[in-house]
Design a protein around this motif. Sequence first.
Motif, short mmCIF file in Angstrom:
data_model
loop_
_atom_site.label_atom_id
_atom_site.label_comp_id
_atom_site.label_asym_id
_atom_site.label_seq_id
_atom_site.Cartn_x
_atom_site.Cartn_y
_atom_site.Cartn_z
N GLU A 31 0.81 -1.21 0.00
CA GLU A 31 0.00 0.00 0.00
C GLU A 31 0.86 1.27 0.00
OE1 GLU A 31 -4.10 -0.90 2.40
OE2 GLU A 31 -2.52 0.24 3.37
N VAL A 32 0.28 2.31 -0.54
CA VAL A 32 0.90 3.63 -0.41
C VAL A 32 -0.05 4.51 0.39
CG1 VAL A 32 1.80 5.65 -1.59
CG2 VAL A 32 2.08 3.39 -2.61
N LEU A 33 0.48 5.03 1.47
CA LEU A 33 -0.32 5.90 2.33
C LEU A 33 0.17 7.33 2.18
CD1 LEU A 33 -2.27 6.29 4.84
CD2 LEU A 33 -0.22 6.01 6.23
N ALA A 34 -0.76 8.24 2.01
CA ALA A 34 -0.36 9.65 1.97
C ALA A 34 -0.70 10.28 3.31
CB ALA A 34 -1.09 10.38 0.85
N LEU A 35 0.28 10.99 3.88
CA LEU A 35 0.05 11.75 5.11
C LEU A 35 -0.09 13.19 4.69
CD1 LEU A 35 2.47 10.88 8.02
CD2 LEU A 35 0.00 10.65 7.95
N LEU A 36 -1.27 13.72 4.85
CA LEU A 36 -1.56 15.05 4.34
C LEU A 36 -1.75 16.01 5.51
CD1 LEU A 36 -2.27 16.48 1.61
CD2 LEU A 36 -4.65 15.92 2.10
N TRP A 92 -4.40 5.19 0.28
CA TRP A 92 -5.10 5.71 1.45
C TRP A 92 -4.59 7.11 1.79
CZ3 TRP A 92 -9.03 3.69 4.39
CH2 TRP A 92 -9.37 2.34 4.16
N VAL A 93 -5.42 7.90 2.42
CA VAL A 93 -4.98 9.21 2.89
C VAL A 93 -5.31 9.34 4.36
CG1 VAL A 93 -5.02 11.69 2.48
CG2 VAL A 93 -5.68 10.13 0.65
N ARG A 94 -4.36 9.82 5.11
CA ARG A 94 -4.61 10.19 6.49
C ARG A 94 -4.32 11.67 6.62
NH1 ARG A 94 -4.78 5.91 10.71
NH2 ARG A 94 -5.39 4.15 9.41
N VAL A 95 -5.26 12.42 7.14
CA VAL A 95 -5.10 13.87 7.21
C VAL A 95 -4.81 14.28 8.65
CG1 VAL A 95 -6.11 16.10 6.67
CG2 VAL A 95 -6.74 14.09 5.32
N LEU A 96 -3.75 15.00 8.83
CA LEU A 96 -3.39 15.51 10.15
C LEU A 96 -3.68 17.00 10.19
CD1 LEU A 96 0.07 13.92 11.00
CD2 LEU A 96 -2.17 13.25 11.81
N GLN A 97 -4.13 17.42 11.35
CA GLN A 97 -4.39 18.85 11.53
C GLN A 97 -3.96 19.20 12.94
OE1 GLN A 97 -8.29 21.05 11.98
NE2 GLN A 97 -8.35 20.36 9.87
N LYS A 98 -2.99 20.12 13.05
CA LYS A 98 -2.50 20.56 14.35
C LYS A 98 -2.17 19.37 15.26
CE LYS A 98 -5.14 24.66 13.75
NZ LYS A 98 -6.47 25.19 13.84
N GLY A 99 -1.51 18.37 14.68
CA GLY A 99 -1.06 17.25 15.48
C GLY A 99 -2.08 16.15 15.69
N ARG A 100 -3.31 16.40 15.28
CA ARG A 100 -4.33 15.37 15.47
C ARG A 100 -4.71 14.74 14.13
NH1 ARG A 100 -6.20 19.31 18.96
NH2 ARG A 100 -7.44 20.15 17.27
N LEU A 101 -5.07 13.45 14.19
CA LEU A 101 -5.55 12.77 13.01
C LEU A 101 -7.01 13.15 12.83
CD1 LEU A 101 -4.92 10.57 10.88
CD2 LEU A 101 -5.84 8.92 12.49
#
Lengths: 512, 359
Positions: A38-43, A215-224
Amino acid sequence: MENVQKESVPILEMLGITIRFPGVLANDNVDLELFPGEVLALLGENGAGKSTLMNVLAGLYRADSGRILIKGKEVEINSPKDAMALGIGMVHQNFKLVETMTVAENVILGLDSEDFILDLKKVGNRIREISDHYNLKVDPGAMIWQMSVGEQQRVEILKLIYRGAEVLILDEPTAVLTPQEAKDLNRIVKQMTSEGKSAIFITHKMDEVMEFSDWVRVLQKGRLVSVVKTKDTSPKDLSRMMVGREVLFRIEKEPSVPGEVVLKVENVVAMNDKGLKALKGISFSIRKGEILGIAGVAGNGQRELTEVITGLHKVVSGKIIIENTDMTNKSPLEIIKSGVSHIPSDRVAMGIVGDMSVANNLAMKEYRKEPLTKYGILHPKRIFTMAKKMITAFMIATPSPLTNVKFLSGGNIQKTILAREIGACSSLLVAAYPARGLDVGATESVRNEMIAERDNGRAVLLVSEDLDELMSVSDRIAVMNGGHIMGIVDADKSDIAGLGMMMAGVPLEELK
Amino acid sequence: MRFVFEKRNTVSKKAFVLVPLVAFLVSLFLTGILLVVFKANPFVTYGSMFVGAFGSWVNFTETLVKAIPLMLTGIGVGLAFRLKFWNIGAEGQLVFGGVTATWVALFWTPFLPVWMVLPIALLFGSIAGALWAAIPGVLKVSLKVDETLVSLMLNYVAILIAQGLYYGAWIDPKGMGFPGTMMFPKSAWLPRFSGRAHVGLFVAVLLGFIMWFVLNRTKWGFEVKMVGQNPKAAKVMGVKIGKTVLSAILISGAFSGLAGAFEVTAISHRLQQGLAMGYGYTAIIVAWMAQLNPIASIFVAVLMAGLLVGGDQVQMMMGLPSAMGIVLQGMILFPMLAGSLFTDYKLKIISKESPEASV
């Protein structure tokens, strides 16, 4: 090719990762899951905690809490060596290559598995094998300093494959590549995943996410904040998740009553530290009782702008006028004396002296003046009394005024800076990212202090990456791109789409 | 099981006091091993070193004689170290101060009122030390030239200048070729109060307390702390970095220059071989062991001087090389530097099998 099918056990799991830095909560209970192939994007935006999270995986940082599982087994990663032994390799934004050495030497640098007497020929052959297999076009005998950035990146990838990486972490890999090279990188990663390896991409570019990832996982201000399948989402949705459009809390404020002009910036041109033009003719003014927000993606001249106003950076041409006095290229001290306060962008590095007490840090603007000092002699008792008052007024949580400030939390460090700067401010407050990395409570109090300063008749310049913050706190918003101001709009008439377009480089006139 | 260093949440005050003490004990132990190799009983050796340095008033005055330059140079380099300016040129600053004081004492006496000779000699010695330190200082502040190399190299330059003078231009014509200048006129002698111990002691101790006050109770000291610990923040807060650093370097050099002026006016009464005794290097150990605290430097200087004098004693009484005292001094620095880790970090033991169990 039996590896290609999805196994039931993820190759990698991170559970409840929390990392605190002095001043910020970099990761707050973040989970991550990655299956073979898998390729996961951390956005996420700058400072959302993507790189921090990956650095934990790569063994550079230690999580304050949380667990890491590889193939279902709990592991502890204390060094890059540990990470590599577990099959995790990271390509950093700044490559970790020794420029004066060859590819082969770089590849085996630090490896214990090589014999004491090096067989560089054998290493070279193995490198050639890998290079041919993935069509990396890397010559083992070439010197690093002679290679292009794209080639160097391929060496980094090759280095990781050579060391048996199963999970590849790429930190903003395309930021330095030409479109052609980026395409090539995509091909290499695709080939690797087809062989059962996995990859994690750190990025804030939408198109890249859509093209590369599963897959994409979105982080915002340190939180998922969200986990989505790439094929079920769109760049538009992703950008909304990334910026976090919904305003978390509303700020109560009266309409501003602007008075006379406090700060006037006229056609200012300034260089950055590398000698390139960072400000290309900036003009604006701020009145008493008004907050001007500066929006823009980091690195578009905001830092230089705050620094030329506060005297930390030289102006090449143009004028900075504070309360009708020309303050262009005056020293920081002279500008401080004209009543300008500064909440610097990097609060720990520039805003405090960590090894000095909270009381002393609170006195760092006023210590020059009576009653804190007389004939050059300080009055520690008066500093202590003043500090106690400020600690109460700003609700700074500290064991004692004499505690070294570095032991406080990020929010309390910021409150310390605020207390000091607001106390010393009589004309203009320059605040750079004042709420960055703070929790909800601290953020709210910081924003309210900005508005209180405005209502006290100060002019406020607020630089932020957070559009919600800018729209709710400021009265007008100027958008910066590439060292220019794209346009200045009234905050209550602005919308995210318009601001976003200007941040991307579209001038206000063209929007209409 | 593994050991991991974790940053402490508070600076340990206990470690601040314990580290130098433990470092000293460790160095006694390590040197003890060396003594055993030399077939000497460490306990007897240390005992006679102690007696040699502190055992009688006469011996103690000799210790004080050596402690005075160590106090001054130790306080001086400690100030520079606070600003992360690695001045290892105290030796050269001391020698240059001594040379300049000699110049005043030898050539100005006819033109000055009697009471002024000594103060002028001491003042000029201090200024000379400050100027000698200003060379690496200005280079560092203006051009970012590495101060370690420059200050070290200037030690040799100063020592050779001194040699050039007492072997050549300033050699005593009635000295039958013996290297050294003429004896200073009596008006340029710094009074002694017992044995060779001179009033410079009171000056050095007083300056230590004054320096403590300046660092902790003045605007300038406040700025020195800010610049030393976070120059970036200091700049944001309007402190003039270059001015603060340079002024501290000048004062640092002046302390060493004064030490040199004391040496020639109180001890040798002439410029001759033996001015460059290595005080300027031992000063580095004094400063670190005192953790850059000027008052602590006073006491550490006495201890270090005791090691020097005690080392001479064991040479005379036990036939051991006098360098033993210097070995002991050097040995302190290693555990001291290693131990300073504990003021900011604590040791954490982690068992590999169950990461949860670590506390």
